[in-house]
Scaffold this active site. Sequence first.
Site, PDB file in Angstrom:
ATOM      1  N   TYR A 105       0.890  -1.243   0.084  1.00 54.85           N
ATOM      2  CA  TYR A 105       0.035   0.231   0.066  1.00 54.85           C
ATOM      3  C   TYR A 105       1.022   1.163  -0.002  1.00 54.85           C
ATOM      4  CZ  TYR A 105      -3.955  -2.959   0.996  1.00 54.85           C
ATOM      5  OH  TYR A 105      -4.697  -4.319   1.104  1.00 54.85           O
ATOM      6  N   HIS A 159      -0.843 -12.288   0.698  1.00 52.97           N
ATOM      7  CA  HIS A 159      -1.534 -11.356   0.269  1.00 52.97           C
ATOM      8  C   HIS A 159      -2.373 -11.845  -1.083  1.00 52.97           C
ATOM      9  CE1 HIS A 159      -1.774  -6.701  -0.790  1.00 52.97           C
ATOM     10  NE2 HIS A 159      -3.153  -7.385  -0.858  1.00 52.97           N
ATOM     11  N   SER A 201     -12.871  -4.159   0.693  1.00 55.75           N
ATOM     12  CA  SER A 201     -13.812  -3.240  -0.225  1.00 55.75           C
ATOM     13  C   SER A 201     -15.042  -3.586   0.097  1.00 55.75           C
ATOM     14  CB  SER A 201     -13.259  -3.142  -1.668  1.00 55.75           C
ATOM     15  OG  SER A 201     -12.033  -2.767  -2.006  1.00 55.75           O
ATOM     16  N   PRO A 202     -15.648  -3.622   1.218  1.00 58.98           N
ATOM     17  CA  PRO A 202     -16.748  -4.021   1.455  1.00 58.98           C
ATOM     18  C   PRO A 202     -18.014  -3.223   0.897  1.00 58.98           C
ATOM     19  CG  PRO A 202     -15.985  -3.270   3.492  1.00 58.98           C
ATOM     20  CD  PRO A 202     -14.842  -3.506   2.506  1.00 58.98           C
ATOM     21  N   LEU A 203     -17.636  -2.052   0.763  1.00 57.59           N
ATOM     22  CA  LEU A 203     -18.516  -0.976   0.395  1.00 57.59           C
ATOM     23  C   LEU A 203     -18.431  -0.706  -1.184  1.00 57.59           C
ATOM     24  CD1 LEU A 203     -18.106   1.682   3.342  1.00 57.59           C
ATOM     25  CD2 LEU A 203     -19.755  -0.079   3.003  1.00 57.59           C
ATOM     26  N   GLY A 204     -17.390  -1.384  -1.728  1.00 66.01           N
ATOM     27  CA  GLY A 204     -17.398  -1.238  -3.262  1.00 66.01           C
ATOM     28  C   GLY A 204     -15.940  -0.578  -3.457  1.00 66.01           C
ATOM     29  N   GLY A 205     -15.164  -0.223  -2.762  1.00 63.17           N
ATOM     30  CA  GLY A 205     -13.796   0.230  -3.183  1.00 63.17           C
ATOM     31  C   GLY A 205     -14.006   1.784  -3.112  1.00 63.17           C
ATOM     32  N   GLY A 263     -16.496   3.349  -5.571  1.00 60.95           N
ATOM     33  CA  GLY A 263     -17.709   2.863  -5.470  1.00 60.95           C
ATOM     34  C   GLY A 263     -18.604   3.106  -4.060  1.00 60.95           C
TER      35      GLY A 263
END
Length: 285
Positions: free
Chosen positions: A53, A127, A207-211, A214
Amino acid sequence: MQTRRIGTVQVSAIGLGGMPMSIEGRPDEARSVATIHAALDAGVTLIDTADAYHLLAGEVGHNETLIAKALASHPRGTDVLVATKGGHLRPGDGSWTLDGRPEYLKEACEASLKRLGVEAIGLYQFHRPDPSVPYAESVGALAELLDEGKIVMAGISNANPGQIRQAQEVLGGRLVSVQNQFSPAYRSSQPELELCDELGIAFLPWSPLGGISGAGSLGSRFAPFAEVAQAHGVSPQRVCLAWMLALSPVVVPIPGSSRPETVRDSAQAPDLVLSREEIALLGAV
């Protein structure tokens, strides 16, 4: 904050994903530190990061260093489980590459130890599978790191059911977590979630909310989430995280954030109780 279990450790039911604070579009350091501090103030005790990251080629581990600095300057910084990862790399040109060689993973772990300033990494995760290296060999490096005391717990990321079972075997039953992409728009990891539920292994949706691109439009893209949100007087994002928590007690979402206000909203998801009808409606999207 409600808690859930990763291995032998109780962590907040909602974690914090650090990636948005270190890649393209990242904020300045002050806002990132404020975001991490806001998470701690809200009761978050799980932060997910990775050596990959970062933005530029010469700043590998940028997010790990940032998190270590933020934790050191907060009174509850020592209460946090930091989960990091190795085996995925960014050359600095926007691309991602793979290196699952055992010798590389051990080198990456040593570097992460130094950046995080710890004697042992709380949760170290492979990863992403490297097609050029047998999966058992890559995971075998985690087993050795466990035996050497360099890491306290081991996990894997971006794995399929077969790889989850193989990792559990290679690690001698010591696999504690699986981190896969899972969101209203991306549900192909449902089999992995169900397997983790069966085995009692924590499932960490990334990314549970769409990244990054998104998350903000989740409600407009998926009307039922907006409908349920309106009924409860909360954000569609909070509804999404509450829905995931309702799927299984092994689920621990790690939404990424780079703003204190979004962290505070996410942290309130465990307190949102959805009806069976609402859970069914959201699951049918």
